[in-house]
Design an enzyme around this catalytic site. Structure first.
Site, PDB file in Angstrom:
ATOM      1  N   PRO A  90    -116.061  -5.340 -37.916  1.00  0.00           N
ATOM      2  CG  PRO A  90    -117.225  -6.727 -39.388  1.00  0.00           C
ATOM      3  CD  PRO A  90    -117.377  -5.483 -38.570  1.00  0.00           C
ATOM      4  CD  GLU A 117    -123.203  -6.168 -46.756  1.00  0.00           C
ATOM      5  OE1 GLU A 117    -122.106  -6.700 -47.030  1.00  0.00           O
ATOM      6  OE2 GLU A 117    -124.185  -6.816 -46.325  1.00  0.00           O
ATOM      7  NE  ARG A 155    -112.219  -5.470 -15.004  1.00  0.00           N
ATOM      8  CZ  ARG A 155    -111.000  -5.887 -14.679  1.00  0.00           C
ATOM      9  NH1 ARG A 155    -109.966  -5.599 -15.459  1.00  0.00           N
ATOM     10  NH2 ARG A 155    -110.799  -6.571 -13.580  1.00  0.00           N
ATOM     11  CG  ASP A 170    -107.307  -8.115 -14.460  1.00  0.00           C
ATOM     12  OD1 ASP A 170    -107.467  -8.748 -13.413  1.00  0.00           O
ATOM     13  OD2 ASP A 170    -107.962  -7.100 -14.755  1.00  0.00           O
TER      14      ASP A 170
END
Length: 245
Positions: A90, A117, A155, A170
């Site tokens: 993150p 953690e 893709r 896209d």
């Protein structure tokens, strides 16, 4: 492309990698996936891959030895490639379509999916080339995030999709959100397809799509618009869109 995934829960990937475009890409030998339980590499007599953090604190931290050795083995098996080693975290760089396009040019990707953690910092400093996050929120582990990125990258590989141009318009690939789409019937419950799409005039259709792409971006993601980089025609359309709004 070779894609290695290091995870404590390799069974999570079987359904994703054996369906749809990812399955077809493997069958075409465009990509090869291998998921490895890095617990198999631990030399800890209790088969542990985590430990308490030095200095105290909540949670457990993944130890360096199993991950170092697992990455070394992936590299050795790939015979001479120089991989991008991606840590799902993150704290990492926000994943974007542009990053997907960059990674799609590589021969070998290794994804490290953590739990607990966090990671021993030496993993970040001496093994990893990229730290990536799919958003500002926390998951229980890196598996789901890595699946998202692997799907996004696969893709884009040549011949992975039915038509090479399928991904070129896209959302985010052009810098704007994608234009609206319509299909048969031309009229449904009193809701009609825009006349320009039925006209057969390809130049007008292309212009409509570009303007509607700009309109959707202005309405939903104005942060993506840099008016200094717009063409004169796009600036004109944007003025019209603002007036219409």
């Amino acid at each position: 492309m070779k894609v290695d995934v290091l995870s404590l829960f390799p069974e999570m990937f079987s359904g994703v990698f054996n369906q749809s475009i990812l399955k077809k890409a493997q069958e075409k030998e465009i990509v090869q996936f291998e998921v490895t339980d890095f617990r198999n590499y631990t030399t800890n007599k209790h088969n542990k891959v985590d430990d308490y953090p030095y200095g105290g604190g909540a949670g457990m931290v993944l130890t360096p030895q199993p991950i170092f050795d697992a990455v070394d083995d992936c590299i050795a098996k790939a015979k001479g490639t120089t991989p991008r080693v991606i840590l799902m975290c993150p704290q990492g760089e926000r994943f974007t379509q542009q990053k997907a396009e960059e990674l799609a040019k590589e021969e070998h990707l290794i994804f490290i999916c953590g739990h607990y953690e966090g990671y021993d910092e030496r993993i970040r400093e001496h093994v990893v080339t990229d730290e990536l996050s799919i958003g500002d929120y926390i998951l229980t582990g890196g598996e789901l995030a890595s699946m998202v990125i692997i799907d996004s990258v696969t893709r884009l590989l040549p011949n992975a999709l039915g038509k090479a141009e399928s991904h070129q318009q896209d959302s985010y690939s052009t810098g704007f959100l994608e234009h609206p789409h319509y299909t048969r019937p031309a009229s449904f419950r009193g809701l009609d397809v825009p006349d320009v799409l039925l006209s057969g005039n390809h130049a007008n259709i292309e212009a409509w799509r570009k303007k509607e792409s700009l309109r959707r971006t202005f309405q939903r993601r104005p942060d993506l618009l840099d008016e200094n980089k717009l063409t004169d025609q796009e600036k004109k359309w944007l003025r019209e869109i603002k007036e219409e709004s």
